[in-house]
Design a protein around this motif. Structure first.
Motif, mmCIF file in Angstrom:
data_model
loop_
_atom_site.group_PDB
_atom_site.id
_atom_site.type_symbol
_atom_site.label_atom_id
_atom_site.label_comp_id
_atom_site.label_asym_id
_atom_site.label_seq_id
_atom_site.Cartn_x
_atom_site.Cartn_y
_atom_site.Cartn_z
ATOM 1 N N ILE A 42 0.861 -1.188 0.000
ATOM 2 C CA ILE A 42 0.000 0.000 0.000
ATOM 3 C C ILE A 42 0.896 1.237 0.000
ATOM 4 O O ILE A 42 1.814 1.343 0.815
ATOM 5 C CB ILE A 42 -0.909 0.047 1.254
ATOM 6 C CG1 ILE A 42 -1.859 -1.148 1.287
ATOM 7 C CG2 ILE A 42 -1.687 1.360 1.304
ATOM 8 C CD1 ILE A 42 -3.004 -1.066 0.326
ATOM 9 N N MET A 52 -6.554 2.173 -8.413
ATOM 10 C CA MET A 52 -6.677 0.730 -8.616
ATOM 11 C C MET A 52 -6.190 0.412 -10.029
ATOM 12 O O MET A 52 -6.730 0.916 -11.016
ATOM 13 C CB MET A 52 -8.135 0.314 -8.429
ATOM 14 C CG MET A 52 -8.726 0.773 -7.098
ATOM 15 S SD MET A 52 -10.536 0.758 -7.090
ATOM 16 C CE MET A 52 -10.848 -0.997 -7.163
ATOM 17 N N ILE A 80 -3.304 0.909 -4.221
ATOM 18 C CA ILE A 80 -3.374 -0.488 -3.804
ATOM 19 C C ILE A 80 -2.647 -1.341 -4.833
ATOM 20 O O ILE A 80 -2.914 -1.236 -6.033
ATOM 21 C CB ILE A 80 -4.834 -0.977 -3.715
ATOM 22 C CG1 ILE A 80 -5.628 -0.183 -2.693
ATOM 23 C CG2 ILE A 80 -4.878 -2.458 -3.371
ATOM 24 C CD1 ILE A 80 -7.099 -0.577 -2.630
ATOM 25 N N LYS A 120 -2.585 -5.017 -5.673
ATOM 26 C CA LYS A 120 -3.204 -6.322 -5.404
ATOM 27 C C LYS A 120 -2.138 -7.412 -5.402
ATOM 28 O O LYS A 120 -1.027 -7.216 -5.921
ATOM 29 C CB LYS A 120 -4.245 -6.631 -6.486
ATOM 30 C CG LYS A 120 -5.380 -5.646 -6.571
ATOM 31 C CD LYS A 120 -6.321 -5.971 -7.714
ATOM 32 C CE LYS A 120 -5.690 -5.655 -9.067
ATOM 33 N NZ LYS A 120 -6.669 -5.807 -10.178
ATOM 34 N N SER A 162 3.655 -6.487 -3.922
ATOM 35 C CA SER A 162 2.832 -7.467 -3.204
ATOM 36 C C SER A 162 3.244 -8.887 -3.575
ATOM 37 O O SER A 162 3.802 -9.135 -4.645
ATOM 38 C CB SER A 162 1.343 -7.262 -3.528
ATOM 39 O OG SER A 162 0.889 -6.022 -3.027
ATOM 40 N N ASP A 164 -8.486 -6.164 -0.635
ATOM 41 C CA ASP A 164 -8.142 -4.748 -0.774
ATOM 42 C C ASP A 164 -8.732 -3.917 0.360
ATOM 43 O O ASP A 164 -8.063 -3.027 0.914
ATOM 44 C CB ASP A 164 -8.624 -4.214 -2.129
ATOM 45 C CG ASP A 164 -7.787 -4.726 -3.293
ATOM 46 O OD1 ASP A 164 -6.753 -5.392 -3.034
ATOM 47 O OD2 ASP A 164 -8.152 -4.466 -4.448
ATOM 48 N N ARG A 165 -9.965 -4.198 0.732
ATOM 49 C CA ARG A 165 -10.611 -3.476 1.826
ATOM 50 C C ARG A 165 -9.891 -3.764 3.147
ATOM 51 O O ARG A 165 -9.683 -2.864 3.971
ATOM 52 C CB ARG A 165 -12.083 -3.850 1.934
ATOM 53 C CG ARG A 165 -12.922 -3.359 0.764
ATOM 54 C CD ARG A 165 -14.373 -3.823 0.863
ATOM 55 N NE ARG A 165 -15.039 -3.233 2.019
ATOM 56 C CZ ARG A 165 -15.476 -3.938 3.060
ATOM 57 N NH1 ARG A 165 -15.290 -5.257 3.116
ATOM 58 N NH2 ARG A 165 -16.070 -3.328 4.069
ATOM 59 N N SER A 184 -9.865 -2.928 -13.367
ATOM 60 C CA SER A 184 -10.235 -2.621 -11.985
ATOM 61 C C SER A 184 -11.565 -1.892 -11.896
ATOM 62 O O SER A 184 -12.140 -1.758 -10.812
ATOM 63 C CB SER A 184 -9.140 -1.785 -11.306
ATOM 64 O OG SER A 184 -8.094 -2.611 -10.863
ATOM 65 N N GLU A 219 -14.025 -4.169 -10.287
ATOM 66 C CA GLU A 219 -13.922 -4.208 -8.827
ATOM 67 C C GLU A 219 -14.524 -2.952 -8.212
ATOM 68 O O GLU A 219 -15.218 -3.014 -7.198
ATOM 69 C CB GLU A 219 -12.462 -4.362 -8.393
ATOM 70 C CG GLU A 219 -12.311 -4.457 -6.884
ATOM 71 C CD GLU A 219 -10.870 -4.369 -6.406
ATOM 72 O OE1 GLU A 219 -10.669 -4.297 -5.170
ATOM 73 O OE2 GLU A 219 -9.958 -4.345 -7.249
#
Length: 314
Positions: free
Chosen positions: A58, A71, A99, A101, A107, A123-124, A144, A147
């Motif tokens: 993040i 995103m 973010i 992912k 990540s 993500d949340r 995205s 999403e």
């Protein structure tokens, strides 16, 4: 004539040998560089939070009344560096968040299918663990957008607006077929081949031309390390299901600002307009640039976004 065919055959054989030697040399060189520059793709530019036992990246910058969550589009290896030209021009007024992912940027690459409900949940959770509270202005690029739409439908209290950067729409009926098509599978295999052999090192992934030399080095190593990995490919397998899920519910009515590129088909433009027309304050702009609109028109988009987000206050 036979002599001519023999000469042509020898020339073609020679070219194939040269190509094979080139690919072997590039593959070896790529592995050497990945080991040498491991710190470049292993040292996060932001923070890592634990989600489902794995590290998710993040990035945050700036402060303000509104929080913009960027995103990334499908198979964008480094979202943090990809969005930089745009968020650099917004972080003076707002808190910006990128973010990454699972499978993207810094990540982890994780096991399991990458369905959109799982991606949204993770993500949340990552935002919550990073201490980044809703509501958000979601700013999705490309795939995205699905999403972001799902997010808006399932958790409307968390989303105050959507700014779409040539984002995907579930009501574009050809999208699932395209993601499952033979041509897409061929493109995936080509991308993977280019990553493994190191051919991607010969390309310039800095579309905006704004990154520093050090940032370009980081981007190159991430591209050669993460492009079209299993997590990214798995997303394609769930596009049809998420489109069906989204289309089974009413379209979002929250304020939206949408940007289209010059690569969009008439049907894609129609899908965007249908989405935008449901908004209480929807606007659509067609830009004369390619799909990564934020890497080409970041000055224009940042100016528009400031006016749009400030209008949310009243």
């Amino acid at each position: 004539m036979k002599k001519a065919f023999k000469i042509i055959g020898k020339v073609l054989l020679g070219l194939l040998i040269l190509l094979a030697v080139f690919l072997i040399v590039m593959t070896i060189y790529n592995q050497i560089m990945l080991k040498k520059n491991k710190d470049l793709y292993d040292t996060p530019l932001g923070q890592l939070v634990e989600v489902d036992g794995h590290n998710m990246s993040i990035y945050t910058e700036g402060e303000g009344e509104h929080t913009i969550v960027f995103m990334s589009g499908w198979d964008t290896p480094s979202p943090i560096l990809d969005f930089k030209p745009l968020y650099n021009r917004l972080s003076d007024k707002y808190r910006i968040v990128v973010i990454e992912k699972f499978g993207y940027g810094f990540s982890d690459v994780v096991d399991g299918e990458r369905d959109f409900d799982t991606i949204l949940r993770q993500d949340r959770e990552a935002l919550e663990k990073a201490g980044i509270e809703a509501p958000y202005v979601l700013c999705p690029h490309s795939l995205s957008g699905l999403e972001a739409t799902l997010w808006t439908q399932k958790y409307p209290e968390e989303v105050e607006a959507v700014v779409g950067l040539d984002m995907a729409f579930a009501n574009f009926s050809a999208l699932p077929d395209y993601k499952e098509s033979t041509s897409q599978k061929i493109a995936i295999n080509i991308n993977r081949f280019a990553r493994v052999t190191g051919v991607l090192r010969l390309t310039d992934a800095d579309y905006s031309g704004t990154l520093s030399e050090q940032e370009k080095k980081i981007l190159t190593e991430i591209v050669c390390h993460k492009t079209t990995n299993d997590n990214i490919v798995s997303e394609n397998n769930h596009v049809r299901a998420v489109c069906d899920e989204i289309n089974s519910k009413p379209m979002p009515t929250i304020p939206t600002l949408q940007y289209l590129s010059n690569t969009d088909s008439d049907d894609e433009i129609k899908a965007c307009k249908e989405y935008t027309e449901k908004s209480v304050n929807g606007k659509v702009f067609q830009l004369d640039c390619e799909h990564y609109v934020h890497d080409f028109e970041y000055e224009r988009i940042s100016k528009d976004m400031k006016e749009f987000i400030d209008s949310l206050n009243g």
